[in-house]
Design a protein around this motif. Structure first.
Motif, PDB file in Angstrom:
ATOM      1  N   ALA A  23      32.891  38.968  50.564  1.00 21.38           N
ATOM      2  CA  ALA A  23      33.584  38.781  49.274  1.00 21.38           C
ATOM      3  C   ALA A  23      34.752  39.745  49.114  1.00 21.38           C
ATOM      4  CB  ALA A  23      32.588  38.958  48.134  1.00 21.38           C
ATOM      5  N   GLY A  24      34.749  40.836  49.909  1.00 21.35           N
ATOM      6  CA  GLY A  24      35.869  41.771  49.848  1.00 21.35           C
ATOM      7  C   GLY A  24      35.544  43.141  49.288  1.00 21.35           C
ATOM      8  N   PRO A 163      30.603  40.249  36.270  1.00 18.20           N
ATOM      9  CA  PRO A 163      31.808  39.421  36.494  1.00 18.20           C
ATOM     10  C   PRO A 163      32.558  39.092  35.204  1.00 18.20           C
ATOM     11  CG  PRO A 163      29.947  38.562  37.758  1.00 18.20           C
ATOM     12  CD  PRO A 163      29.394  39.634  36.867  1.00 18.20           C
ATOM     13  N   GLN A 197      30.693  37.435  44.485  1.00 20.01           N
ATOM     14  CA  GLN A 197      32.014  36.809  44.688  1.00 20.01           C
ATOM     15  C   GLN A 197      32.802  36.768  43.387  1.00 20.01           C
ATOM     16  OE1 GLN A 197      31.210  32.993  46.466  1.00 20.01           O
ATOM     17  NE2 GLN A 197      30.429  33.955  48.316  1.00 20.01           N
ATOM     18  N   ALA A 198      32.134  36.395  42.298  1.00 13.90           N
ATOM     19  CA  ALA A 198      32.819  36.312  41.003  1.00 13.90           C
ATOM     20  C   ALA A 198      33.293  37.696  40.558  1.00 13.90           C
ATOM     21  CB  ALA A 198      31.883  35.707  39.965  1.00 13.90           C
ATOM     22  N   ILE A 200      34.098  40.364  42.517  1.00 11.39           N
ATOM     23  CA  ILE A 200      35.247  40.827  43.317  1.00 11.39           C
ATOM     24  C   ILE A 200      36.500  40.009  42.956  1.00 11.39           C
ATOM     25  CG2 ILE A 200      36.135  41.180  45.665  1.00 11.39           C
ATOM     26  CD1 ILE A 200      33.742  42.870  45.516  1.00 11.39           C
ATOM     27  N   LYS A 201      36.302  38.731  42.699  1.00  8.74           N
ATOM     28  CA  LYS A 201      37.445  37.899  42.315  1.00  8.74           C
ATOM     29  C   LYS A 201      38.065  38.418  41.017  1.00  8.74           C
ATOM     30  CE  LYS A 201      38.618  33.056  41.593  1.00  8.74           C
ATOM     31  NZ  LYS A 201      38.085  31.759  41.228  1.00  8.74           N
ATOM     32  N   ALA A 202      37.211  38.753  40.069  1.00  2.25           N
ATOM     33  CA  ALA A 202      37.716  39.271  38.784  1.00  2.25           C
ATOM     34  C   ALA A 202      38.418  40.613  38.977  1.00  2.25           C
ATOM     35  CB  ALA A 202      36.565  39.414  37.796  1.00  2.25           C
ATOM     36  N   ARG A 204      40.011  41.548  41.662  1.00  2.00           N
ATOM     37  CA  ARG A 204      41.275  41.326  42.385  1.00  2.00           C
ATOM     38  C   ARG A 204      42.320  40.626  41.537  1.00  2.00           C
ATOM     39  NH1 ARG A 204      39.754  40.120  48.635  1.00  2.00           N
ATOM     40  NH2 ARG A 204      39.314  42.290  49.122  1.00  2.00           N
ATOM     41  N   LEU A 205      41.891  39.915  40.516  1.00  4.79           N
ATOM     42  CA  LEU A 205      42.865  39.231  39.650  1.00  4.79           C
ATOM     43  C   LEU A 205      43.619  40.225  38.778  1.00  4.79           C
ATOM     44  CD1 LEU A 205      40.990  35.991  38.547  1.00  4.79           C
ATOM     45  CD2 LEU A 205      43.002  36.210  40.022  1.00  4.79           C
TER      46      LEU A 205
END
Ligand SMILES: O=C(O)c1ccccc1NCC(=O)[C@H](O)[C@H](O)COP(=O)(O)O
Length: 206
Positions: A23-24, A163, A197-198, A200-202, A204-205
């Motif tokens: 996921a990063g 998240p 995943q949610a 890390i996505k948040a 990175r946004l």
């Protein structure tokens, strides 16, 4: 603003570690505190680290561990960074000659700037929620407005992140990194890969 780093703490299984990396996540944390539901043995942590690809920071979390216990773990497990989450004094944190971060459990009235200054050798300061009688991993957030600007160390924001709230937390605090455990779990010690995943996505946004 530079990219905000993320650490997924309380990893107990290889599949969760690999999901975090995929996921990063920049770092994964192992809780070496026997009273925690997320506690790992050194054998578990070593097996998980062996399965990791390169360039992932491995963090060992300790709560007032004895010198004997901590020494044994450091001999057995290739940890990149130590996280002192108890009442450890600066001399003790420094004595291992390893990069370390110090956790401060924040409550109203604390002088966070002075507390940061008290650990000049720390790589960063992790700010977590104060909950009486519980050293950490509570899933509780604290009042982010208590954090002053211009602290002397990189700040790792922790405590009740998930998240849904992490983007707002980053916008308000502007930390160097964020740290999550309970907010990406299916149950204690078992991570939910979709939540990782949610999260890390948040991050990175931002
Ligand atoms: O995870 C635990 O059980 C734990 C026990 C004792 C001290 C610290 C502990 N965890 C700390 C963390 O996992 C994180 O550094 C951070 O506090 C975030 O926790 P959470 O509020 O669950 O996201």
């Amino acid at each position: 603003m530079s990219a905000v780093r993320s650490k997924i703490c309380g990893i107990t299984r290889i599949e969760d570690a690999l999901a975090a990396v995929e996921a990063g996540a920049d770092a994964i944390g192992f809780v070496f505190y026997a009273k925690s539901p997320r506690a790992v043995t050194f054998q578990q942590a070593r097996a998980i680290i062996k399965a990791l690809p390169p360039f992932v920071t491995t963090v060992g979390l300790f709560v007032n561990a004895s010198r004997c216990e901590l020494g044994e773990i450091l001999d057995a497990v290739p940890l990149d960074l130590l996280q002192f989450h108890g009442d450890e004094a600066v001399a003790e944190c420094e004595s291992w000659n390893r990069p370390y971060i110090k956790a401060l459990r924040v409550k109203a009235g604390d002088d966070i700037a002075a507390a940061c200054d008290a650990f000049p050798s720390a790589s960063g300061i992790l700010l977590d929620a104060y909950v009486e009688g519980v050293p950490g991993g509570t899933g509780e957030a604290f009042d982010w407005s208590l954090i002053p600007q211009g602290l002397s160390k990189p700040i790792i924001l922790a405590g009740g992140l998930n998240p849904e709230n992490v983007a707002e937390a980053i916008a308000r605090v502007r930390p160097y990194a964020v740290d999550v455990s309970g907010g990406v779990e299916a149950s204690k010690g078992i991570k939910d890969h979709a939540k990782i995943q949610a999260f890390i996505k948040a991050v990175r946004l931002r």
